[in-house]
Write a protein that holds these residues in place. Sequence first.
Motif, short mmCIF file in Angstrom:
data_model
loop_
_atom_site.label_atom_id
_atom_site.label_comp_id
_atom_site.label_asym_id
_atom_site.label_seq_id
_atom_site.Cartn_x
_atom_site.Cartn_y
_atom_site.Cartn_z
N TYR A 6 -10.17 128.31 -5.13
CA TYR A 6 -10.27 127.16 -5.11
C TYR A 6 -11.69 126.57 -4.18
N HIS A 17 -7.91 117.89 0.08
CA HIS A 17 -8.06 119.38 0.00
C HIS A 17 -6.94 120.09 0.24
N ILE A 20 -3.88 119.99 -2.07
CA ILE A 20 -4.44 120.95 -3.56
C ILE A 20 -4.11 122.59 -3.05
N GLY A 93 -9.08 120.30 -8.04
CA GLY A 93 -8.43 119.00 -8.10
C GLY A 93 -8.89 118.10 -8.86
N ARG A 95 -8.88 113.75 -9.01
CA ARG A 95 -8.51 112.35 -8.43
C ARG A 95 -8.56 111.34 -9.59
N LEU A 122 -5.17 120.52 -10.72
CA LEU A 122 -4.09 120.01 -10.26
C LEU A 122 -4.46 118.56 -9.83
N ALA A 124 -4.24 115.27 -7.94
CA ALA A 124 -4.25 114.68 -6.31
C ALA A 124 -2.74 114.11 -6.43
N GLN A 129 -5.41 110.24 -3.86
CA GLN A 129 -6.34 109.94 -4.85
C GLN A 129 -7.65 109.46 -4.27
#
Length: 165
Positions: A6, A17, A20, A93, A95, A122, A124, A129
């Motif tokens: 990540y 963060h 995630i 991640g 958003r 993934l 958020a 978000q």
Amino acid sequence: MRIGLYPGTFDPVTLGHIDIIQRAARLVDRLVIGVAINRDKGPMFTLEERVAMVGAECAAIAKTSGTEILVHPFENLLIDCARDVGASVIVRGLRAVADFEYEFQMVGMNRVLDSRVETVFLMADARRQAIASKLVKEIARLGGDVSQFVPAAVDVALRERLARA
């Protein structure tokens, strides 16, 4: 062993963060948090400070998830970092739609560079978000309260850094 990477600048690490990281930790056996050395972004915190902040936040996540979490600074290509740490999965991640457009291009380029490394997105959490490190720093610089966007220790570090500036 499934190893995930990540990556980010984490300047500073936010609750987005952390969300995630917590979720990614359930998907892999080892999660490497790649802290990017990105001189072009002019980070507020040094690499060492960012690595320490991320490491401190990840210690509790590793303990509760049972997943090994390592923090790894890097300055090379993301795909090369993935190879360096043995990652078969890059976790990103998302958003908003704007994030997807950029990430879509990155996935395409990374697939050309090494088709063995997959990218997993993934979304958020809805409550997270809007959080972006850049906006957190701006709010903090202007005297706003960022405690709802960052871990408590990061909030303290931000206030201390800005008090010295």
